[in-house]
Design a protein around this motif. Structure first.
Motif, PDB file in Angstrom:
ATOM      1  N   MET A 145      -6.457  14.731  31.988  1.00 57.44           N
ATOM      2  CA  MET A 145      -7.718  14.900  31.690  1.00 57.44           C
ATOM      3  C   MET A 145      -8.506  14.229  33.048  1.00 57.44           C
ATOM      4  N   SER A 146      -9.408  14.845  33.706  1.00 57.18           N
ATOM      5  CA  SER A 146     -10.120  14.151  34.796  1.00 57.18           C
ATOM      6  C   SER A 146     -11.480  14.330  34.678  1.00 57.18           C
ATOM      7  N   ARG A 147     -12.297  13.457  35.002  1.00 61.51           N
ATOM      8  CA  ARG A 147     -13.939  13.523  35.256  1.00 61.51           C
ATOM      9  C   ARG A 147     -14.250  12.951  36.219  1.00 61.51           C
ATOM     10  N   THR A 148     -14.804  13.875  37.263  1.00 61.07           N
ATOM     11  CA  THR A 148     -15.293  13.462  38.519  1.00 61.07           C
ATOM     12  C   THR A 148     -16.912  13.523  38.705  1.00 61.07           C
ATOM     13  N   HIS A 149     -17.614  12.709  39.282  1.00 61.39           N
ATOM     14  CA  HIS A 149     -18.780  12.886  39.501  1.00 61.39           C
ATOM     15  C   HIS A 149     -19.249  12.847  40.933  1.00 61.39           C
ATOM     16  N   THR A 150     -19.920  14.120  41.440  1.00 64.40           N
ATOM     17  CA  THR A 150     -20.567  14.311  42.563  1.00 64.40           C
ATOM     18  C   THR A 150     -21.987  13.943  42.699  1.00 64.40           C
ATOM     19  N   PRO A 151     -22.290  12.966  43.837  1.00 58.89           N
ATOM     20  CA  PRO A 151     -24.016  12.686  43.954  1.00 58.89           C
ATOM     21  C   PRO A 151     -24.472  13.815  44.803  1.00 58.89           C
ATOM     22  N   GLU A 152     -25.391  14.175  44.454  1.00 59.22           N
ATOM     23  CA  GLU A 152     -26.450  15.399  45.174  1.00 59.22           C
ATOM     24  C   GLU A 152     -26.376  14.863  46.549  1.00 59.22           C
ATOM     25  N   ALA A 153     -26.445  13.795  46.937  1.00 58.66           N
ATOM     26  CA  ALA A 153     -26.656  13.386  48.354  1.00 58.66           C
ATOM     27  C   ALA A 153     -25.466  13.880  49.160  1.00 58.66           C
ATOM     28  N   VAL A 154     -24.325  14.025  48.745  1.00 58.58           N
ATOM     29  CA  VAL A 154     -23.093  14.461  49.291  1.00 58.58           C
ATOM     30  C   VAL A 154     -22.956  15.958  49.305  1.00 58.58           C
ATOM     31  N   ASN A 155     -23.226  16.549  48.026  1.00 60.75           N
ATOM     32  CA  ASN A 155     -22.993  18.203  48.091  1.00 60.75           C
ATOM     33  C   ASN A 155     -24.180  18.451  47.075  1.00 60.75           C
ATOM     34  N   LEU A 162     -24.893  21.545  46.086  1.00 60.21           N
ATOM     35  CA  LEU A 162     -24.830  22.355  45.503  1.00 60.21           C
ATOM     36  C   LEU A 162     -23.588  22.138  44.205  1.00 60.21           C
ATOM     37  N   ALA A 163     -23.019  21.132  44.387  1.00 62.96           N
ATOM     38  CA  ALA A 163     -21.770  20.987  43.516  1.00 62.96           C
ATOM     39  C   ALA A 163     -22.115  19.505  42.638  1.00 62.96           C
ATOM     40  N   ALA A 164     -23.424  19.026  43.006  1.00 59.50           N
ATOM     41  CA  ALA A 164     -23.696  17.785  42.377  1.00 59.50           C
ATOM     42  C   ALA A 164     -23.549  17.823  40.910  1.00 59.50           C
ATOM     43  N   GLY A 165     -23.118  16.779  40.362  1.00 58.69           N
ATOM     44  CA  GLY A 165     -22.997  16.595  38.754  1.00 58.69           C
ATOM     45  C   GLY A 165     -21.709  16.052  38.268  1.00 58.69           C
ATOM     46  N   THR A 166     -21.358  16.122  36.984  1.00 57.87           N
ATOM     47  CA  THR A 166     -20.060  15.705  36.432  1.00 57.87           C
ATOM     48  C   THR A 166     -19.368  16.668  36.080  1.00 57.87           C
ATOM     49  N   ASN A 167     -17.916  16.812  36.425  1.00 55.69           N
ATOM     50  CA  ASN A 167     -17.080  17.847  36.172  1.00 55.69           C
ATOM     51  C   ASN A 167     -15.805  17.263  35.408  1.00 55.69           C
ATOM     52  N   THR A 168     -15.695  18.190  34.297  1.00 55.68           N
ATOM     53  CA  THR A 168     -14.385  17.387  33.376  1.00 55.68           C
ATOM     54  C   THR A 168     -13.465  18.654  33.437  1.00 55.68           C
ATOM     55  N   GLN A 169     -11.948  18.358  33.529  1.00 54.42           N
ATOM     56  CA  GLN A 169     -11.082  19.229  33.420  1.00 54.42           C
ATOM     57  C   GLN A 169      -9.862  18.727  32.695  1.00 54.42           C
TER      58      GLN A 169
END
Length: 471
Positions: free
Chosen positions: A110-120, A122-129
């Motif tokens: 299980m992985s959780r990643t958070h991408t800040p809006e300043a970086v991307n 379009l893909a900003a937010g927290t994703n879980t897989q």
């Protein structure tokens, strides 16, 4: 998909190839039969039962000695090390054998990643897989590299088993020889004590004769010399008995029960008869020769692995599983995925390393051939020496027994003539010393005869079995 299955089937079929040289046992150069010179004229005396099938409990007939050997087999540290080496090589073989089969693994993550809006943005937010995967990895052994390494490990394992049996034979014979030496030294100590008592009585009588003017100062001095020299021998044998007991303590791996150290006569009933004439190929039952041959086979298999290293190595890696952003949808209809990754590695340039490895493997095999031939030659000499000893020690011990009887008669006559005033004390002293030396020599010859029988039993491959027949 059918083409992939056909390719896989073809690869599996080709996996039967091997670059290991065909093994050929070197010529032993041994005679056809082990027949001592004394038995060559009478072939009917040639035995047909190998010594390896005569268990040590049947060969050694003294109960105390059998108990000592049993304790040593349980507690000896060298034998314990040899046993642990067998277990270690067995584990190494199992490790190497496992490389032949595909490796299958199951993984869950299980992985959780958070991408800040300043970086991307379009893909900003927290994703879980979430993922669950069944993986497969396998090296196609097209040229027999893995199987050659497996065979090498297997032969090393067999060699360690033979080394363990060899260590057991050595331990059994070492305990027997140490116990026989202790019995001989205890007998020599007893002879020294009896002789010293006789010398002291003679010194007392000589001192009385000297006090009344019958014996001379020279005779008194000779009597004192005999007493002191025997006391020196008594001290030496006392020391040897203590050292013999220490040697047994080391071989047994602990204290020796006192009741097992009691003095015993070196009679003819201590050992069973060892077969004298045997087919020469029975030397192949010697564990040291078996060990050398298994090491030779291992070196031969290593050549195959070294040759296979020149050819490509092909690996298959695959994965089949499920992945989803929600744990509840992990095994849904749209969450499955798979991957298949074949790979090939071709050696192009390695500065001669592979060629050097192959040359080293071939030289190592030649070394093992020489070691194997040497082991056979050592066995040949040990058996030949043992048979030569058997053919001569019997006559030597009998001659020494006759000499002892003659020395006893000589001593009785010399003492009688000296007490009657017919002869000098010097002749009595010579007779006493000759009798003492004859007793010592008889014990020494008898010990050498028994030790030679034990060594012959060991040389013929006996000693590692108990009472069970050889498998």
């Amino acid at each position: 998909m059918n083409k992939s299955a056909l390719t896989l089937a073809l690869a599996v079929t080709l996996a039967g190839c091997s670059l290991t040289p065909d093994y050929e046992r070197p010529e032993s150069g041994m005679p056809e039969r082990w027949v001592p010179a004394a038995l060559q004229a009478d072939t009917g005396k040639v035995a047909s039962i190998p010594a390896a099938e005569l268990g040590w409990q049947a060969f050694f007939r003294d109960d105390h000695l059998r108990q000592l050997i049993g304790i040593a087999l349980e507690n000896n540290h060298d034998l314990r090390i040899a046993t642990l080496n067998v277990e270690a090589f067995r584990a190494q073989y199992r490790i190497q054998r496992a490389d032949i089969f595909p490796g299958v693994s199951a993984d869950a993550a299980m992985s959780r990643t958070h991408t800040p809006e300043a970086v991307n943005p379009l893909a900003a937010g927290t994703n879980t897989q979430y993922s669950a995967t069944l993986g497969l990895s396998w090296e196609l052994d097209l040229f027999g590299r893995v199987r050659s390494l497996r065979d090498q490990a297997l032969e090393q394992y067999f060699a360690s088993e033979a080394a363990q049996r060899s260590a057991k034979i050595s331990l059994v014979s070492a305990v027997a020889n140490a116990w026989l030496t202790l019995q001989a030294d205890q007998a020599l100590l007893k002879v020294s004590q009896d002789t010293l008592k006789t010398y002291e009585e003679s010194l007392t009588l000589t001192q009385r004769s000297f006090d009344v003017g019958v014996a001379s100062a020279l005779e008194l001095s000779q009597a004192k010399t005999a007493v002191e020299s025997t006391r020196g021998a008594l001290s030496a044998y006392t020391r040897l008995v203590a050292q013999d007991r220490n040697a047994l303590t080391q071989l047994l791996g602990g204290p020796v029960p006192a009741e097992l150290l009691e003095a015993s006569s070196l009679g003819d009933d201590l050992l069973a008869e060892v077969p004298a004439g045997l087919p020469s190929d029975l030397l192949q039952n010697r564990p040291d020769i078996l060990q050398a041959e298994h090491q030779l086979r291992a070196a031969n298999a290593n050549i195959g692995a070294a040759r296979a290293a020149f050819f490509p190595r092909i690996g298959l890696t695959g994965a089949l599983g499920f992945a989803s952003g929600e744990l509840s949808d992990l095994f849904g209809s749209n969450s499955d995925y798979w991957s298949f990754t074949p790979s090939i590695s071709v050696p192009i340039f390695n500065a001669g390393r592979l060629r050097a490895n192959r040359d080293y493997a071939e030289v190592a095999k030649n070394i093992q051939v020489a070691q194997y031939e040497k082991a056979i030659q050592v066995g040949f000499r040990e058996v030949a020496d043992g048979l030569a000893a058997r053919a001569t020690y019997s006559d030597q011990v009998q001659a020494q027994q006759n000499l002892l009887e003659a020395s006893e008669e000589y001593y009785r006559l010399a003492e009688r003539r000296y007490r009657g005033g017919v002869d000098s004390y010097l002749n009595l002293l010579v007779a006493q010393r000759q009798l003492f030396a004859a007793r010592q020599q008889l014990i020494g010859d008898r010990l050498a005869q028994l030790v030679s029988e034990v060594n012959l039993y060991k040389a013929l491959g006996g000693g590692w079995l108990a009472d069970e027949p050889q498998s």
